[in-house]
Design an enzyme around this catalytic site. Structure first.
Site, short mmCIF file in Angstrom:
data_model
loop_
_atom_site.label_atom_id
_atom_site.label_comp_id
_atom_site.label_asym_id
_atom_site.label_seq_id
_atom_site.Cartn_x
_atom_site.Cartn_y
_atom_site.Cartn_z
N LYS A 79 0.85 -1.20 0.00
CA LYS A 79 0.00 0.00 0.00
C LYS A 79 0.88 1.25 0.00
O LYS A 79 0.62 2.20 -0.73
CB LYS A 79 -0.93 -0.01 1.23
N GLN A 129 -4.34 -1.09 9.52
CA GLN A 129 -4.27 -2.44 8.97
C GLN A 129 -4.88 -3.44 9.95
O GLN A 129 -4.47 -3.52 11.11
CB GLN A 129 -2.79 -2.80 8.68
N ASP A 172 -11.06 2.86 4.33
CA ASP A 172 -11.51 1.47 4.22
C ASP A 172 -13.04 1.37 4.22
O ASP A 172 -13.59 0.30 3.99
CB ASP A 172 -10.96 0.64 5.39
#
Ligand code: NAP
Length: 302
Positions: free
Chosen positions: A55, A99, A122
């Protein structure tokens, strides 16, 4: 029947990243700062380290400012929440990605709830979920958004289609069902208690497997000509990576299908970049579509 058309997620993701990169260039040309993405990694889970590295690299490549914060597995909850609070208030940060999964002892729900929904790239916060189902503008979870992008890119007709999504997670199954419904598909969500899953799948013009069980979906479960999206990523004992769909069997029956690897996986990171650009565009009050042409695809949600 001729073998299914392969849906190339690598190529689609590369094209999408190029769109994001040009949107970043346009934003900067208009005098705004480049989008800022903060990636928070707690602990040393090897898979998470790889995801974060990928990422970080992809975000740099499209011209974002990237801050990767690595924190010890033993980080107390209040310390993590304090870092998120600081990132929420930092105007140079447009997207925050924590994460998951978090190490044991940390409360994922509380961590997600602590994110500013405008920076929740997200799309997992309660406000993002509500926005998705209500058709309001929010940030849509990356993997489901990637699945829709792939289907639309290859011209699969969703309006009126029978869609079956196997899996009902917050991350994939549920948001994907919402996106399909918004595109006027008739959607069934299947899960571990579904009776006669094979028969349910056979009804599907669009079949999405997001389960995490290697090759669960057999060729005989697939309606001839159906579009098949395989979200699953499963590592076998021999080291091979396979999806939730028995690929060789499915290839003989489906109309089009995503491979694993090289299907949905690359799209997830591309969509994360897209969400971060959207967040920066909204902050800069630049009309989204001027920076993010893919927003033209968004239907009016009912
Ligand atoms: P998850 O939270 O574990 O959810 C799995 C879902 O599958 C659950 O709803 C579960 O049903 C259902 N399920 C389990 N066994 C089943 C069975 N035998 N028949 C029917 N349904 C069954 O997983 P997830 O986070 O959604 O991820 C799913 C898969 O996608 C995993 O392989 C993951 O690695 C992969 N993934 C890939 C990407 C990517 O970028 N490509 C991103 C995210 C996830 P219940 O609700 O009844 O338990």
């Amino acid at each position: 029947m001729s073998p299914a058309r392969l849906i190339d997620g690598k190529l689609a993701a590369a094209e999408f990243r190029a769109l994001v990169k040009s949107g970043v260039g346009e934003l900067v040309a208009r005098g705004h700062a480049a989008p800022g993405l903060a990636v928070v990694l707690v602990g040393d889970d090897p898979a998470s380290q790889v995801y974060v590295k990928n990422k970080d690299k992809a975000a740099h490549e499209v011209g974002f400012h990237v801050r990767t914060l690595r924190m010890a597995a033993a980080t107390p909850q209040r310390e993590l929440l304090a870092v998120l609070d600081e990132l929420n208030r930092d105007a140079s940060v447009h997207g925050i990605l924590v994460q998951l999964p978090l190490p044991r002892g940390l409360d994922e729900g509380a961590v997600v709830a602590a994110l500013d929904p405008a920076k929740d790239v997200d799309g997992l916060s309660a406000r993002s979920v509500a926005a998705l189902w209500m058709g309001a503008s929010g940030l849509v979870p990356c993997t489901p958004q990637g699945c829709i992008h792939l289907l639309e890119r290859v011209g699969v007709k969703l309006e009126g289609a029978r869609a079956v999504v196997i899996g009902r997670s917050q991350l994939v199954g549920k948001p994907l069902a919402a996106l399909l419904l918004a595109r006027h598909a008739t959607v069934t969500i299947a899960h571990s208690r579904t009776q006669d899953l094979a028969a349910v799948c056979r009804e599907a013009d669009v079949l999405v497997a997001a389960v995490g069980k290697p090759e669960l979906v057999r060729g005989a479960w697939i309606k001839p000509g159906a579009a098949v999206i395989d979200v699953g990523i499963n590592r076998l004992a021999d080291g091979r990576l396979v999806g939730d769909v028995a690929f060789a069997e499915a290839l003989e029956v489906a109309g089009c299908i995503t491979p694993v690897p090289g299907g949905v996986g690359p799209m997830t990171i591309a969509m994360l970049l897209g969400n971060t650009l959207l967040s920066a565009a909204r902050r800069a009050a630049v009309p989204e579509r001027e920076l993010a042409p893919w927003r033209g695809e968004q239907p009016a949600v009912r």
